[in-house]
Design an enzyme around this catalytic site. Structure first.
Site, PDB file in Angstrom:
ATOM      1  N   GLY A 168       0.856  -1.191   0.000  1.00  0.00           N
ATOM      2  CA  GLY A 168       0.000   0.000   0.000  1.00  0.00           C
ATOM      3  C   GLY A 168       0.882   1.226   0.000  1.00  0.00           C
ATOM      4  N   SER A 181       3.126   3.477   2.639  1.00  0.00           N
ATOM      5  CA  SER A 181       3.602   3.476   4.023  1.00  0.00           C
ATOM      6  C   SER A 181       3.417   4.818   4.716  1.00  0.00           C
ATOM      7  CB  SER A 181       5.066   3.033   4.089  1.00  0.00           C
ATOM      8  OG  SER A 181       5.891   3.969   3.444  1.00  0.00           O
ATOM      9  N   CYS A 215       6.047  -5.337   0.674  1.00  0.00           N
ATOM     10  CA  CYS A 215       6.253  -3.987   0.149  1.00  0.00           C
ATOM     11  C   CYS A 215       6.017  -2.947   1.250  1.00  0.00           C
ATOM     12  CB  CYS A 215       5.379  -3.771  -1.085  1.00  0.00           C
ATOM     13  SG  CYS A 215       6.014  -2.471  -2.139  1.00  0.00           S
ATOM     14  N   ARG A 268      12.855   3.435   0.516  1.00  0.00           N
ATOM     15  CA  ARG A 268      11.555   3.459  -0.155  1.00  0.00           C
ATOM     16  C   ARG A 268      11.701   3.846  -1.626  1.00  0.00           C
ATOM     17  NH1 ARG A 268       7.975   7.580   1.980  1.00  0.00           N
ATOM     18  NH2 ARG A 268       6.524   6.562   0.570  1.00  0.00           N
ATOM     19  N   ILE A 298       6.131  -2.973  -7.300  1.00  0.00           N
ATOM     20  CA  ILE A 298       5.354  -1.755  -7.551  1.00  0.00           C
ATOM     21  C   ILE A 298       5.842  -0.666  -6.597  1.00  0.00           C
ATOM     22  CG2 ILE A 298       3.049  -0.726  -7.602  1.00  0.00           C
ATOM     23  CD1 ILE A 298       1.951  -3.615  -7.900  1.00  0.00           C
ATOM     24  N   HIS A 335       5.195  -8.439  -4.512  1.00  0.00           N
ATOM     25  CA  HIS A 335       3.789  -8.731  -4.206  1.00  0.00           C
ATOM     26  C   HIS A 335       3.360 -10.132  -4.672  1.00  0.00           C
ATOM     27  CE1 HIS A 335       2.398  -4.606  -3.135  1.00  0.00           C
ATOM     28  NE2 HIS A 335       3.407  -4.238  -3.921  1.00  0.00           N
ATOM     29  N   GLU A 352       0.931 -11.788  -3.737  1.00  0.00           N
ATOM     30  CA  GLU A 352      -0.541 -11.861  -3.765  1.00  0.00           C
ATOM     31  C   GLU A 352      -1.108 -11.430  -5.107  1.00  0.00           C
ATOM     32  OE1 GLU A 352       1.259  -9.621  -2.404  1.00  0.00           O
ATOM     33  OE2 GLU A 352       0.338  -7.640  -2.556  1.00  0.00           O
TER      34      GLU A 352
HETATM   35  N1  GLN Z   1       6.036   3.036  -2.327  1.00  0.00           N
HETATM   36  C1  GLN Z   1       5.231   2.620  -1.235  1.00  0.00           C
HETATM   37  C2  GLN Z   1       5.746   3.180   0.088  1.00  0.00           C
HETATM   38  O1  GLN Z   1       6.795   3.684   0.149  1.00  0.00           O
HETATM   39  C3  GLN Z   1       5.121   1.115  -1.146  1.00  0.00           C
HETATM   40  C4  GLN Z   1       4.481   0.567  -2.380  1.00  0.00           C
HETATM   41  C5  GLN Z   1       3.821  -0.768  -2.235  1.00  0.00           C
HETATM   42  O2  GLN Z   1       3.514  -1.240  -1.124  1.00  0.00           O
HETATM   43  N2  GLN Z   1       3.530  -1.379  -3.354  1.00  0.00           N
HETATM   44  O3  GLN Z   1       5.079   3.080   1.038  1.00  0.00           O
END
Ligand code: GLN
Length: 215
Positions: free
Chosen positions: A53, A55, A87, A114, A142, A185, A187
């Site tokens: 998601g 962060s 992630c 990140r 991603i 990921h 999932e």
């Molecule tokens: N770029 C997001 C972050 O820094 C993480 C992306 C992801 O969970 N796919 O929180």
């Protein structure tokens, strides 16, 4: 005495991110699941997944009244409950985030950077060799982080091929005792092997004899 004669109950933190996809894969891999939004839902879990998601969004929740659920989750992780962060989840578990003091659980001895591969449009998939999993895994990245350093007791399970390695370290999967992180990921694919790996960690935890106080 053990408690292995049932499907494990795995929570998926459902405050933010792609929790439904994880639930579906966990069920296919043999677990019962529960979406977790409140501290009161955590006590009887056999394991927990913290999904991908954003962060900074979950970090904001640590400052906005959701502290109780995070304290409860942290306490269970520190007392041995298996947890898997994908992630964003890996960032939320990390002891250190390069250049950021954003809210997190900070329980695992890893340092992460990140968005190590750039923006959303630089997302990619690649075959990834994972220790013990056989054929390369179709790993989806991603806006993924990289694990740039690991502390004592952290086992590195997956490293990107050199041509995709965006930094000093290509570590994208690691484990420290009951804690597992993947920068990618699983999932989002129909390959269940990483979910099965995590459920194996859960099964091992369940098959350990209960402490005498719990019998
Ligand atoms: N770029 C997001 C972050 O820094 C993480 C992306 C992801 O969970 N796919 O929180």
């Amino acid at each position: 005495m053990t408690k292995t004669d049932r499907r494990p109950l795995v929570g998926v933190l459902a405050l933010q991110g792609d929790f439904s996809e994880h639930e579906a894969r966990l069920r296919e891999a043999g677990a019962d699941t529960r979406q977790i939004r409140y501290a009161s839902q955590v006590a009887d879990l056999d394991g927990l997944v913290i999904p991908g998601g954003e962060s900074t969004a979950i970090a904001r929740l640590t400052e906005e009244g959701a502290a109780v659920i995070f304290a409860t989750v942290k306490e269970r992780i520190l007392s041995g409950m298996p947890v898997w962060g994908t992630c964003m989840g890996s960032i939320f578990l990390a002891e250190e985030i390069k250049g950021s003091a954003q809210g997190r659980l900070g329980v695992m001895s890893i340092k992460v950077r990140r968005n190590a591969f750039g923006p959303q449009k630089k997302s990619f998939q690649c075959p990834l060799a994972i220790t013990g999993l056989g054929e390369p895994f179709p790993a989806v990245f991603i806006r993924a982080p990289l694990i740039t350093a690991v502390g004592d007791g952290v086992e590195v399970l997956g490293v990107l091929p050199a041509e995709l390695n965006a930094g000093a370290s290509g570590i994208v999967m690691a484990r420290q005792k009951n804690m597992l992180v993947t920068a990618f990921h699983p999932e989002l694919t129909d390959d269940l092997r990483v979910h099965a790996y995590f459920l194996q960690m859960v099964a091992e935890c369940l098959s350990r004899p209960l402490a005498s106080a719990e019998v």
